[in-house]
Design an enzyme around this catalytic site. Structure first.
Site, short mmCIF file in Angstrom:
data_model
loop_
_atom_site.label_atom_id
_atom_site.label_comp_id
_atom_site.label_asym_id
_atom_site.label_seq_id
_atom_site.Cartn_x
_atom_site.Cartn_y
_atom_site.Cartn_z
N VAL A 14 27.37 33.85 62.76
CA VAL A 14 27.31 35.13 62.06
C VAL A 14 26.08 35.21 61.16
O VAL A 14 25.34 36.21 61.18
CB VAL A 14 28.61 35.36 61.23
N LYS A 105 38.34 34.98 56.32
CA LYS A 105 39.76 35.41 56.28
C LYS A 105 40.69 34.30 55.82
O LYS A 105 41.69 34.57 55.15
CB LYS A 105 40.22 35.91 57.65
N GLY A 134 36.22 41.63 63.37
CA GLY A 134 34.78 41.71 63.58
C GLY A 134 34.16 43.05 63.19
O GLY A 134 34.17 43.43 62.02
N ILE A 136 35.06 46.07 63.82
CA ILE A 136 35.91 47.27 63.73
C ILE A 136 36.16 47.64 62.27
O ILE A 136 36.67 46.84 61.50
CB ILE A 136 37.27 47.04 64.42
N GLY A 187 30.66 31.94 71.31
CA GLY A 187 30.61 32.10 69.85
C GLY A 187 31.82 32.79 69.26
O GLY A 187 31.81 33.20 68.11
N GLU A 190 36.54 29.66 66.40
CA GLU A 190 36.20 29.03 65.12
C GLU A 190 35.66 27.63 65.39
O GLU A 190 35.86 27.07 66.47
CB GLU A 190 37.45 28.94 64.24
N ASP A 201 44.30 31.81 62.71
CA ASP A 201 43.29 32.84 62.43
C ASP A 201 43.95 34.23 62.43
O ASP A 201 43.74 35.03 61.51
CB ASP A 201 42.20 32.77 63.50
N LYS A 205 44.57 37.00 59.29
CA LYS A 205 44.20 38.43 59.38
C LYS A 205 45.42 39.32 59.18
O LYS A 205 45.35 40.36 58.52
CB LYS A 205 43.56 38.70 60.74
N GLY A 308 32.20 37.42 67.49
CA GLY A 308 30.82 37.28 67.95
C GLY A 308 29.84 37.55 66.81
O GLY A 308 30.18 38.25 65.85
P1 NDP Z 1 29.53 28.65 62.15
O1 NDP Z 1 30.30 27.39 62.23
O2 NDP Z 1 28.77 29.11 63.32
O3 NDP Z 1 28.50 28.58 60.91
C1 NDP Z 1 28.88 28.05 59.68
C2 NDP Z 1 27.64 27.95 58.78
O4 NDP Z 1 28.06 27.45 57.51
C3 NDP Z 1 26.59 27.00 59.30
O5 NDP Z 1 25.30 27.52 59.04
C4 NDP Z 1 26.79 25.73 58.46
O6 NDP Z 1 25.61 24.98 58.21
C5 NDP Z 1 27.26 26.32 57.16
N1 NDP Z 1 28.07 25.38 56.38
C6 NDP Z 1 29.17 24.72 56.77
N2 NDP Z 1 29.62 23.94 55.78
C7 NDP Z 1 28.79 24.12 54.74
C8 NDP Z 1 28.71 23.58 53.43
N3 NDP Z 1 29.60 22.71 52.99
N4 NDP Z 1 27.69 24.01 52.62
C9 NDP Z 1 26.78 24.89 53.05
N5 NDP Z 1 26.80 25.44 54.31
C10 NDP Z 1 27.80 25.05 55.12
O7 NDP Z 1 30.58 29.78 61.66
P2 NDP Z 1 30.60 31.33 62.04
O8 NDP Z 1 29.29 31.92 61.78
O9 NDP Z 1 31.23 31.51 63.38
O10 NDP Z 1 31.69 31.87 60.99
C11 NDP Z 1 31.38 32.04 59.64
C12 NDP Z 1 32.50 32.80 58.95
O11 NDP Z 1 32.65 34.07 59.56
C13 NDP Z 1 33.88 32.12 59.00
O12 NDP Z 1 34.60 32.44 57.85
C14 NDP Z 1 34.54 32.81 60.20
O13 NDP Z 1 35.92 32.79 60.13
C15 NDP Z 1 34.00 34.23 60.00
N6 NDP Z 1 34.00 35.04 61.19
C16 NDP Z 1 33.43 34.58 62.34
C17 NDP Z 1 33.40 35.38 63.46
C18 NDP Z 1 32.81 34.91 64.75
O14 NDP Z 1 32.94 35.63 65.74
N7 NDP Z 1 32.15 33.76 64.80
C19 NDP Z 1 33.96 36.74 63.44
C20 NDP Z 1 34.53 37.13 62.16
C21 NDP Z 1 34.53 36.30 61.09
P3 NDP Z 1 24.81 24.27 59.43
O15 NDP Z 1 24.15 25.40 60.18
O16 NDP Z 1 23.84 23.38 58.77
O17 NDP Z 1 25.85 23.57 60.24
N1 HSE Z 2 37.57 33.18 65.96
C1 HSE Z 2 37.77 34.55 65.64
C2 HSE Z 2 38.27 35.27 66.87
C3 HSE Z 2 36.50 35.17 65.17
O1 HSE Z 2 38.24 34.69 67.96
O2 HSE Z 2 38.74 36.39 66.74
C4 HSE Z 2 36.68 36.57 64.66
O3 HSE Z 2 37.39 36.59 63.47
#
Ligand code: NDP
Ligand code: HSE
Length: 432
Positions: A14, A105, A134, A136, A187, A190, A201, A205, A308
Site C-alpha cells: 500500500v 483494521k 480497500g 470502497i 498483494g 496480509e 481480518d 472489519k 490491493g
Molecule cells: P506490507 O507488508 O506490504 O508492508 C508493510 C510495510 O511496513 C513495509 O514497508 C515494512 O517495511 C513496514 N514495516 C513493518 N514493520 C515495521 C516496523 N516495525 N517499523 C517500520 N516499518 C515497518 O503491508 P501492506 O502494504 O499490504 O499493508 C499495510 C497496511 O494496510 C496493513 O494494516 C494492512 O492491513 C492494510 N491494508 C492492506 C491492504 C492490501 O490490500 N494489502 C488493503 C487494505 C488495508 P519493509 O518494507 O522494510 O519490510
Molecule cells: N488482506 C486483506 C484482504 C486486504 O484480502 O481483504 C484488504 O484489507
C-alpha cells in the site's frame, strides 16, 4: 504556500502506491487542497533495502517513532499494520495534535476507543477509510451520510483474499493452497495469511463496521468468527448442486427486544452458502461488496476493489485530502459515538439455516434416527438428499431457520449415533 508535511509509516504494497499517487497527482492535489503536500520521511523496517526509484533514499528511516515526533510533521499516515508498535506511534501522534490516516483494521478493532480518545483530547483527526474494503467508500457513508438514519443490518464480503480463493475454487476447481498462493502474489493477502483465511481480518472489519453502524463499541473479540480453511471442494460442489455458491460473509444486525428491553447487536463472520441469484454471489475475485439496510434509506449496496495496493492507496489519499482540507479551514473530522451501547448478542442466540452433510450407514431406519435428533432439538428439516455409495451413504440435510445453539446441540448428538460415521460438514445458508 506552506506545504502540508506528511510522515509515511510503511512502504510495502500500500505504502508504495501512496508514494506514487502523491508524486503523480501532486499538481491536482495541490489545487484541490489549496496547498502542496510534501512527503518528509518514510519509516520502514529495512531502510537500507534497495527500493528502486520509489522515493529518494534520504527519505527512508528505520526510526518510525522519531519520525512521528519530528516538529516538521503535520500528518502521520500509517500503512504498516499490526498492533504494536503502530499503537504507540499513532497515540503519540494524536496526543501531540498530529492527525492520523491509517489502513490498520487490526489496531482499530482492538484499540479504536483509545485512538478516538487521543484524537478527541488534542483535537486531531483520525481517518481510516482504507481499513475496511480497500477502495470502497464505506466508513464515510456510515460515519457521516447515514447518521440521520437507523441502520438495521450490514452484510458483506469484506476480505479480498478469501473471496479470491473461494471464487477460484468455485470457478476452476482449484485447490485451497494453489488459490492462496495466487492471492498472495497479487498483494491481497496480509503478511501472515492466517489473518485472512481464518477470518481475523474480516472480523476486525466487521467490528469496525458494527461500531459505526450501531453506535456501540464492538471489538474484534465480540465477533463470532470462522474462517475458510475447513471449506472443502466437496462443500463447494454441494453448494453448486443446490444452486448456491460459498462466500465468507460478514453479518452485523440489530435485534429489537420484543419486550421493550435493551436491543442487541449480533456480529459474525463465517462461510455460508448463498443462492447464485443473490447479488453477493456475483462478487468475485478480490472484489468486496457490502449491503447496508437502514430504516429510511432502505437497501444500499457498496461494491468495488477491496484489496490491493492502488485501490487501498486511493482511499488513503482521499483521507489525506480530507485532513488537509480540515487543517486549512480549521475544521475537525466527524467524531464517533458509542452512546447506544447495545448488548452483544451471543452466537448461540443467532438464527440461521444450515446445510449439514453426514456420512451414514446405508440401511433401514437411518433417516428416521437422524430426523429424530433434529426434531428433539426443535430444528426443522427443509430438505434431505441421499446419495448411496455402497455400504454407506452421504446424507445432506438443509434446515429451516434455527438458533445456532440448537444446531450445535443437534450436531453434537448426531455424532453419538452409531449409524452416523462422520458429520462431514456443517455450513450456514444465508440470503433467502
Ligand atoms: P506490507 O507488508 O506490504 O508492508 C508493510 C510495510 O511496513 C513495509 O514497508 C515494512 O517495511 C513496514 N514495516 C513493518 N514493520 C515495521 C516496523 N516495525 N517499523 C517500520 N516499518 C515497518 O503491508 P501492506 O502494504 O499490504 O499493508 C499495510 C497496511 O494496510 C496493513 O494494516 C494492512 O492491513 C492494510 N491494508 C492492506 C491492504 C492490501 O490490500 N494489502 C488493503 C487494505 C488495508 P519493509 O518494507 O522494510 O519490510
Ligand atoms: N488482506 C486483506 C484482504 C486486504 O484480502 O481483504 C484488504 O484489507
Amino acid at each position: 504556500m506552506e506545504p502540508l508535511r506528511i510522515a509515511l509509516l510503511g512502504c510495502g504494497t500500500v505504502g508504495r502506491e501512496v508514494v506514487r499517487l502523491l508524486r503523480e497527482q501532486a499538481a491536482d492535489l495541490t489545487a484541490r487542497i489549496g496547498r502542496p503536500l510534501e512527503l518528509v520521511g518514510i519509516a520502514v523496517r529495512r531502510p537500507d533495502r534497495d527500493r528502486g526509484d520509489v522515493a529518494p533514499r534520504e527519505l527512508f528511516t528505520g526510526d518510525a517513532l522519531g519520525l512521528v515526533k519530528r516538529d516538521d510533521v503535520d500528518i502521520v499516515v500509517e500503512v504498516v499494520g499490526g498492533i504494536e508498535p503502530a499503537r504507540t506511534w499513532l497515540t503519540t501522534a494524536l496526543r501531540s495534535g498530529k492527525s492520523v490516516v491509517t489502513a490498520n483494521k487490526a489496531l482499530l478493532a482492538e484499540h479504536g476507543a483509545e485512538l478516538q480518545a487521543a484524537a478527541a483530547e488534542s483535537g486531531a483527526d483520525l481517518y481510516y477509510e482504507a481499513a475496511v474494503a480497500g477502495a470502497i467508500p464505506l466508513i464515510r457513508p456510515l460515519r457521516e451520510s447515514l447518521h440521520g438514519d437507523r441502520v438495521t443490518r450490514v452484510t458483506g464480503i469484506v476480505n479480498g483474499t478469501t473471496n479470491y480463493i473461494l471464487s477460484r475454487m468455485d470457478a476452476t476447481g482449484a485447490g485451497f493452497a494453489e488459490a492462496l498462493e495466487e492471492a498472495t502474489a497479487l498483494g491481497y493477502a496480509e503478511a501472515d495469511p492466517t489473518a485472512d483465511v481464518e477470518g481475523f481480518d474480516a472480523a476486525a472489519k466487521a467490528a469496525i463496521l458494527a461500531s459505526l453502524a450501531f453506535h456501540t463499541r464492538v471489538r474484534a473479540a465480540d465477533v463470532y468468527r470462522e474462517g475458510i480453511t475447513e471449506v472443502t471442494a466437496a462443500d463447494v460442489a454441494s453448494a453448486r448442486q443446490m444452486g448456491c455458491t460459498v462466500k465468507l460473509l460478514c453479518i452485523a444486525e440489530r435485534y429489537t427486544d420484543p419486550d421493550g428491553g435493551r436491543d442487541s447487536v449480533g456480529v459474525r463472520v463465517h462461510p455460508a452458502m448463498i443462492p447464485r441469484s443473490h447479488p453477493l454471489a456475483s462478487v468475485n475475485g478480490a472484489f468486496n461488496a457490502v449491503f447496508v439496510e437502514a430504516g429510511a434509506a432502505g437497501q444500499l449496496m457498496f461494491y468495488g476493489q477491496g484489496a490491493g495496493g492502488a485501490p487501498t492507496a486511493s482511499a488513503v489519499l482521499g483521507d489525506i485530502v480530507a485532513v488537509a482540507r480540515n487543517q486549512r479551514t480549521g475544521a475537525r473530522g466527524p467524531v464517533e459515538t458509542s452512546y447506544a451501547d447495545l448488548r452483544i448478542r451471543p452466537m448461540g442466540e443467532i438464527t440461521t439455516r444450515y446445510h449439514i452433510s453426514l456420512d451414514v450407514d446405508d440401511k433401514a431406519g437411518v433417516l428416521a434416527a437422524v430426523a429424530n435428533v433434529f426434531a428433539a432439538h426443535g430444528v426443522s428439516i427443509q430438505t434431505v438428499r441421499q446419495e448411496g455409495r455402497g455400504e454407506d451413504a452421504l446424507l445432506v440435510v438443509v434446515t429451516h431457520a434455527a438458533t445456532d445453539g440448537a444446531l450445535r446441540a443437534t450436531v453434537a448428538e448426531l455424532t453419538t449415533l452409531d449409524v452416523v460415521r462422520e458429520v462431514a460438514s456443517v455450513m450456514r445458508v444465508e440470503g433467502e
